[in-house]
Design a protein around this motif. Structure first.
Motif, PDB file in Angstrom:
ATOM      1  N   SER A  59      39.570  25.933  44.103  1.00 21.11           N
ATOM      2  CA  SER A  59      39.695  27.379  43.941  1.00 21.11           C
ATOM      3  C   SER A  59      38.475  27.915  43.196  1.00 21.11           C
ATOM      4  N   LEU A  60      38.230  29.199  43.367  1.00 20.07           N
ATOM      5  CA  LEU A  60      37.143  29.861  42.642  1.00 20.07           C
ATOM      6  C   LEU A  60      37.691  30.515  41.382  1.00 20.07           C
ATOM      7  N   HIS A  61      36.949  30.387  40.293  1.00 22.67           N
ATOM      8  CA  HIS A  61      37.201  31.251  39.137  1.00 22.67           C
ATOM      9  C   HIS A  61      36.274  32.440  39.339  1.00 22.67           C
ATOM     10  N   GLN A  62      36.851  33.561  39.756  1.00 17.77           N
ATOM     11  CA  GLN A  62      36.076  34.640  40.342  1.00 17.77           C
ATOM     12  C   GLN A  62      35.252  35.432  39.334  1.00 17.77           C
ATOM     13  N   ARG A  63      34.295  36.146  39.895  1.00 16.25           N
ATOM     14  CA  ARG A  63      33.462  37.055  39.117  1.00 16.25           C
ATOM     15  C   ARG A  63      34.303  38.261  38.671  1.00 16.25           C
ATOM     16  N   SER A  64      33.873  38.914  37.617  1.00 17.96           N
ATOM     17  CA  SER A  64      34.513  40.157  37.136  1.00 17.96           C
ATOM     18  C   SER A  64      36.018  39.996  36.971  1.00 17.96           C
ATOM     19  N   SER A  65      36.400  38.911  36.341  1.00 26.94           N
ATOM     20  CA  SER A  65      37.823  38.629  36.122  1.00 26.94           C
ATOM     21  C   SER A  65      38.183  38.851  34.658  1.00 26.94           C
ATOM     22  N   GLY A  66      39.420  39.260  34.432  1.00 22.67           N
ATOM     23  CA  GLY A  66      39.903  39.393  33.060  1.00 22.67           C
ATOM     24  C   GLY A  66      40.090  38.037  32.404  1.00 22.67           C
ATOM     25  N   ARG A  67      40.468  38.072  31.154  1.00 19.89           N
ATOM     26  CA  ARG A  67      40.676  36.828  30.397  1.00 19.89           C
ATOM     27  C   ARG A  67      41.873  36.069  30.962  1.00 19.89           C
ATOM     28  N   ILE A 125      38.318  22.354  40.439  1.00 22.65           N
ATOM     29  CA  ILE A 125      38.777  21.224  41.251  1.00 22.65           C
ATOM     30  C   ILE A 125      39.938  20.583  40.507  1.00 22.65           C
ATOM     31  N   ILE A 126      41.125  20.691  41.072  1.00 22.67           N
ATOM     32  CA  ILE A 126      42.337  20.149  40.437  1.00 22.67           C
ATOM     33  C   ILE A 126      42.721  18.877  41.176  1.00 22.67           C
TER      34      ILE A 126
END
Length: 328
Positions: A59-67, A125-126
């Protein structure tokens, strides 16, 4: 998908979140279990069903994401910083990852991630337990203490509280592995899951030989690294004998002292380490379906077939024949 298309994808809307801290918390409340944590709350991410018979979740930890609030996984998590900077709090310690760095979080380690900007993009990567225990554990280099740490991550009997942070911002091999994983992930085809598994294995094997890392493990854990590395290598080469006294004579150490050192710094006894090495070798030999089980037992140093069956089942969760069947 080639690298050019991948880069375009990672700059598209798929890679952006535009969520606030509050929106993320509300989203997680609807999706994941909540447990109390230090006068606050913590989320338990991901379930068995989400793997869908795979060994991994990408999965992606996306840009412009909250905490992302404090959370844990029941699985090992690797996070690679594709671009920008990530600030991660592990328990009460804050670590900063820059582009190209990668962190490995043990099972059940509480952590949170600070908000990301438009430039910050991560790849998660899980890894399912089956990834290590039934497919690739035999391919890791045996003579590195860090390898033993990674194997210990899969130990069902302990709750760990560790992370490893690798400073790999100039490592092109790692970056290419991540790119190839993402290409297979976004453009899934026949055998893509197997290809991703193998790229992850390359990634882990490469990390196992890197010396530049940070960790929240006690310094004492690595104080006797040289001797323990030698012991691990000795067991790798003499697992069929499995003789503690003979090994101690080889190194010139007292058996009682050596046993305590192994237990303290490896987290297991000499016998347990020998047995693990025998079982790993047995898994390799079982891939040859023409080789009788009793010959495999003798080859790894176990001359009682009943004992071999019992040990193999305890280690792998399968009988030798079941293990052969699941390989096919």
């Amino acid at each position: 998908m080639n690298y050019q298309v991948l880069e375009e994808t990672l700059k598209s809307s798929k890679a952006y979140s535009y969520t606030s801290d509050e929106e993320l918390i509300n989203h997680f409340k609807d999706k994941f279990t909540i447990v109390p944590f230090h006068h606050d709350i913590m989320f338990i991410f991901h379930h068995e069903r989400e793997f869908q018979n795979r060994n991994h979740i990408i999965s992606l930890h996306q840009r412009s994401s909250g905490r992302v609030p404090m959370h844990i996984f029941h699985y090992i998590v690797m996070t690679y910083v594709y671009s920008g900077t990530f600030v991660i709090t592990v328990e009460d310690e804050t670590v900063t990852l820059h582009q190209g760095d990668i962190i490995i979080l043990d099972k059940h380690v509480p952590h949170s991630v600070a908000p990301t900007t438009e430039n910050d993009l991560g790849v998660n990567i899980i890894l399912h337990e089956n990834y290590f225990s039934h497919r690739f554990i035999n391919k890791l280099p045996n003579d590195q203490l860090i390898t033993q740490f990674m194997i210990e991550l899969m130990n069902h009997q302990h709750t760990h509280n560790h992370y490893l942070l690798f400073y790999t911002h100039q490592d092109q091999l790692i970056h290419n592995c991540i790119q190839n994983i993402l290409c297979e992930y976004f453009d899934s085809q026949l055998s893509s899951d197997d290809i991703i598994d193998n790229y992850i294995m390359i990634l882990i094997t490469h990390l196992a030989r890197i010396g530049q890392y940070n960790t929240n493990l006690s310094v004492n854990t690595f104080k006797n690294k040289d001797l323990l590395d030698k012991i691990i290598l000795y067991i790798h080469q003499h697992y069929q004998e499995g003789n503690l006294k003979k090994m101690c004579q080889h190194f010139g150490y007292d058996p009682s002292y050596t046993s305590k050192l192994i237990k303290k710094f490896a987290g297991k006894t000499f016998k347990q380490m020998v047995n693990e090495e025998r079982m790993k070798k047995a898994m390799i030999l079982l891939q040859n379906k023409e080789l009788p089980v009793y010959e495999i037992a003798q080859e790894v140093g176990i001359h009682n077939l009943t004992s071999f069956y019992k040990r193999f089942h305890e280690y792998s969760g399968y009988t030798p024949q079941e293990y052969r069947n699941q390989l096919s």
